[in-house]
Design a protein around this motif. Structure first.
Motif, PDB file in Angstrom:
ATOM      1  N   LEU A   1      -2.334 -10.230  -5.186  1.00 48.57           N
ATOM      2  CA  LEU A   1      -3.043  -8.887  -4.424  1.00 48.57           C
ATOM      3  C   LEU A   1      -4.445  -8.568  -4.954  1.00 48.57           C
ATOM      4  O   LEU A   1      -5.301  -7.947  -4.477  1.00 48.57           O
ATOM      5  N   SER A   2      -4.249  -8.815  -6.470  1.00 45.99           N
ATOM      6  CA  SER A   2      -5.640  -8.510  -7.422  1.00 45.99           C
ATOM      7  C   SER A   2      -5.548  -9.206  -8.672  1.00 45.99           C
ATOM      8  O   SER A   2      -4.551  -9.702  -8.960  1.00 45.99           O
TER       9      SER A   2
ATOM     10  N   LYS B   1       0.597   4.689  -6.524  1.00 39.16           N
ATOM     11  CA  LYS B   1       0.135   4.123  -5.065  1.00 39.16           C
ATOM     12  C   LYS B   1      -1.026   3.565  -5.106  1.00 39.16           C
ATOM     13  O   LYS B   1      -1.403   2.604  -4.679  1.00 39.16           O
ATOM     14  N   GLU B   2      -2.064   4.171  -5.944  1.00 39.36           N
ATOM     15  CA  GLU B   2      -3.603   3.992  -5.893  1.00 39.36           C
ATOM     16  C   GLU B   2      -3.732   2.478  -6.819  1.00 39.36           C
ATOM     17  O   GLU B   2      -4.226   1.589  -6.275  1.00 39.36           O
TER      18      GLU B   2
ATOM     19  N   ASP C   1      -2.502  -0.217  -4.808  1.00 40.77           N
ATOM     20  CA  ASP C   1      -2.980  -0.109  -3.309  1.00 40.77           C
ATOM     21  C   ASP C   1      -1.892  -0.362  -2.367  1.00 40.77           C
ATOM     22  O   ASP C   1      -1.728  -1.131  -1.458  1.00 40.77           O
ATOM     23  N   LEU C   2      -0.796   0.852  -2.490  1.00 44.30           N
ATOM     24  CA  LEU C   2       0.401   0.564  -1.605  1.00 44.30           C
ATOM     25  C   LEU C   2       0.238   0.716  -0.032  1.00 44.30           C
ATOM     26  O   LEU C   2       1.086   0.365   0.497  1.00 44.30           O
ATOM     27  N   GLN C   3      -0.665   1.410   0.458  1.00 41.41           N
ATOM     28  CA  GLN C   3      -0.864   1.670   1.824  1.00 41.41           C
ATOM     29  C   GLN C   3       0.444   2.287   2.443  1.00 41.41           C
ATOM     30  O   GLN C   3       0.920   3.348   1.948  1.00 41.41           O
TER      31      GLN C   3
END
Ligand SMILES: Cc1cc2nc3c(=O)[nH]c(=O)nc-3n(C[C@H](O)[C@H](O)[C@H](O)COP(=O)(O)O)c2cc1C
Length: 208
Positions: free
Chosen positions: A101-102, A182-183, A186-188
């Motif tokens: 994811l990153s 969450k940030e 990037d959990l959405q």
């Protein structure tokens, strides 16, 4: 996004289940040596893996109404796992694979988000246990939230025991800033429930 196939989980069976339970203890002091992909493979499989290709829906953890709300994400630090770049990955249980994811090493921010629990920095990787509650509440209403928490507990215990079986250390971290985690990941839609740093216990006699 890039997919990385994990090695097939090994069934080493060095310890019996009772011996593993006897040794389970929280570890908060890690030797920063890199972990192996095989170890990560086993940890993720224990936490949410599929049992066999024949039993498509059977996981290593049960799920209320087979709704499977739990997702595992992995934060890998630089030189934390042999042959794996630092970054955030999501475990795809159906394929026993990682989706990248990153590519940021977020280890320091993770430690800060967990109210400066310093030991997190030394772990090769930290597993985030997260949930998409709606998969379960859609069927069970508010009671579904309780079911999700129960499933997360089962997943975390499996991860704890798998770590012991391989001579690795871990601890359930529940004290963290939800918004910050969450940030970072990037959990959405996902809700963070627990973080489990994984590493070699610094004390060689830890499980003696
Ligand atoms: C829901 C939950 C949240 C926890 N949160 C933390 C935490 O944020 N930091 C930490 O160091 N340990 C945390 N722990 C680990 C407990 O402190 C630990 O399990 C307890 O002290 C008993 O020790 P033992 O696991 O070695 O038997 C948590 C455990 C649970 C079950």
């Amino acid at each position: 996004m890039e997919k990385i196939q994990l090695p097939y989980r090994s069934l080493s069976n060095k310890l019996s289940l009772n011996e593993t339970l006897q040794k389970r203890v929280s570890c908060r002091n890690f030797d920063p040596r890199a972990l192996f992909m095989q170890q990560l493979s086993n940890i993720l499989w224990a936490g949410q893996g599929l049992i066999s290709k024949q039993h498509d829906m059977r996981h290593t953890v049960p799920s209320a109404g087979a709704t499977y709300p739990i997702e595992l994400l992995v934060a890998v630090r630089k030189d934390g796992i042999e042959e794996l770049d630092p970054g955030i990955y999501q475990y795809i249980s159906k394929e026993h694979a990682l989706k990248r994811l990153s590519n940021k090493d977020l280890n320091e921010q993770m430690s800060r988000a967990c109210f400066n629990q310093e030991f997190i920095r030394k772990a090769g990787a930290s597993i985030l246990i997260a949930s998409e509650d709606s998969r379960t509440t859609r069927r069970y209403g508010d009671r579904g939230e309780r079911y999700v928490d129960m499933e997360a507990g089962a997943a975390m215990q499996n991860i704890s025991l798998e770590a012991v079986e391989m001579g690795l250390g871990t601890v359930i971290v529940g004290a963290f800033d939800d918004g910050a985690v969450k940030e970072l990941f990037d959990l959405q839609e996902l809700k963070p429930l627990g973080i489990m740093p994984i590493g070699y216990p610094r004390d060689k006699a830890f499980y003696a």
